[in-house]
Scaffold this active site. Sequence first.
Site: not given
Length: 542
Positions: A185, A328, A439, A444
Site C-alpha cells: 500500500t 487490500e 471535524k 463531520w
Amino acid sequence: MLGLMQHRSLALPHVFHRAEQYFGHKSIVTAGAQDESTTTVAEWAQRVRRLATVLDTLDVSADGRVGTFCWNTGRHLELYMAAPCTGRVLHTLNIRLFPDQLGYIVNHAEDEVVFVDRSLLPVLWPLVDKFETVRHFVVIDDGAVAPLPEDPRVHDYEELLAAAAPFEGTFTIDDEDSAAAMCYTSGTTGNPKGVVYSHRSAVLHALISLTADGMALSERDVVLPVVPMFHANAWGLPYGCLLAGTDMVFPGPNMTPQAIVALLEKHRVTVTGGVPTIWMGMLPLLPAHDLSALRVILCGGSAVPRVLSEGYREAIGLPMLHAWGMTETSPIATMSVLRSHHATLTEAERADVRARQGQPVPLVDLRLVDPSTGETQPWDDAATGEIQAAGPWIAAQYYRGEGEGAQFTDDGWLRTGDVATVDGYGSVRLVDRTKDLIKSGGEWIGSVELENEIMAHPKVAEAAVIAVPHPKWVERPLACVVVKPGETLTAEEVIAHLEPRVAKWWLPDAVEFIDEVPKTSVGKFSKKTLREKFGGYQVTAP
Ligand code: ADP
C-alpha cells in the site's frame, strides 16, 4: 454429508494454459517510445515458458519474490505469469515511490531479483546499494538508450530468454492459498504494508471482471489498462483479459492523454480503466477522436467526479463505470451499475447513481460500522460509518502480521478507513476517508462530497478540500481550487456555487487558488501534501 465434487486448486496456471490453448491467435500490442510491437498470445506464452526456466537459472528460491520495476507492457505480462506459475511471488514495485520507501519495500519483501525497464534504470540504479537481498537485475529493453551498468548482477532480458529452454508441460500449483503476488500500500500513514494475493484470490477476482454486471470482459474485447500494473495488479485486468481471451493493448512509457487517446482510437479499444486524473486530461481531446468502439471506461482509485463522467457521456456517449476498492481488496469491491429500479430515473438522476461507488460485487460482503461505538449502522443512505469488508479476495492480514488489530477486526473483517452511507439496495456512497474527514464543532464534514460539488463548477479543473485548524470549531474546511486555463474565478463565486448544494455549516471558510492539486505516486490527490503546505493556515471566521 460432504459434497462429492472435485477439489481443483484455483490457481493462475489454469489462466495461463487456457490462454495458451484457446487464445493463441489473440494479440498483445505494446506501445514503445517511438514505435509499437505486436505479439500473439501464442508467442507470449512461449516466452513465459522460457522465462520460467530463467528464474531457475537465476536461482530464485521456490517462493522467492520477483520484483518488477516496469511500465505497462507485454513483457511485464510475461512476468505476471512466469513468476506465480512457478511458485514464485510477483512483486510489482511502484516506479514513482520515493527512494526511501522503495528501499524499505524491496528489503521488507526480500526481493531476490528485480526486472527493470531500461528507461527506468536511471531511477532504480542509484538505489541498488540499499537493496539487501537482490542478487540480480534484469534489464528489459524498451527502446530507451540508458547505458547498462558494468556490474555482474546486471543481465539482459532478451539474452537470458534466448539462452533458456522453454519449460515443457503443465505448470501446477497444488495449494491455491499459496502466494501469487504482492503489492505494498502506498503508506499514507506509517510504513507501506505488504498485501499478499493468493492464487485463489487472484483467480476469483479475475472472474469478477467477466461478470455481466461488472466489466463483462469477453473474447471479443480489446482491453487497454491505463492503471499501472504496479497499482493493485492493474485492478486485476491482466488476469481477467487472459481468462476471457481478449486482445490487449499496453501503453508502455508514454502515459500522456494524447498518447492514450491515440491508442484507444487506433486499436478500437473496447474496455479501458484508470484513475480520474488520466480521464480529466483526456476530456478536451475527445471530440477529435473516434472512440466509438469503447464500451467500458472503468474508473476508480478516487471518487469519480459526476461532472467528469457526464463530460464523457456528453462527448462520446459513454459515462464512466465507477468502481471502489483498495490494494487490500485486490482491489475491486463495489461497482456502480444501473439496476432495474433505476429504469425510470431521469438522466440527471442516473448521473447521481453513477457518482456513487455502487453495490458490492458478488462474493464481497460489506458492513457499515460506527468507529466510535463499534455498532453496525443501518443501510438507509443517512447513517454514516466506516466500511468494513470481507470476502475471498480481501486481505486477512498484512505481510509479517503488521497492522493487526488496527486494520483487521477480531471477527476477521478489513477496516477500510473509508466513511460512507449505504442505501437500501446496498449501494455505497463514499463520504470521505477517516483520516481526511473534517471535524467541525464535533460534527463531520465530508471532504470528498465537497470536492465533487466544487468540481461541478464549469470553471473549476480540480479541487481538494482539507481541514485547517480553527480556534473555536477545532477544524474547518479549506478549499484548494484549480481554475481551468483561461478562466477566472473568485472565492465568492465558489461559495455562491456551493450555497444551494451543501449544508450552510459545510461551506469552506476559505478558498485558496492553486496551480495544481499535488498527486500521490498513483495519481490521486495528495491531501497530505496540501495539509503540509497549509498546516499553519489561520481562518478567522466566527
Ligand atoms: P492508498 O490507500 O495508498 O491510496 P489504494 O490504491 O489502495 O492506495 O487506495 C484505496 C483508497 O482509495 C480507498 O480506501 C479509497 O479511500 C480510495 N478510493 C478508491 N476508489 C475510490 C472511489 N471510487 N471513490 C472514492 N475513493 C476511492
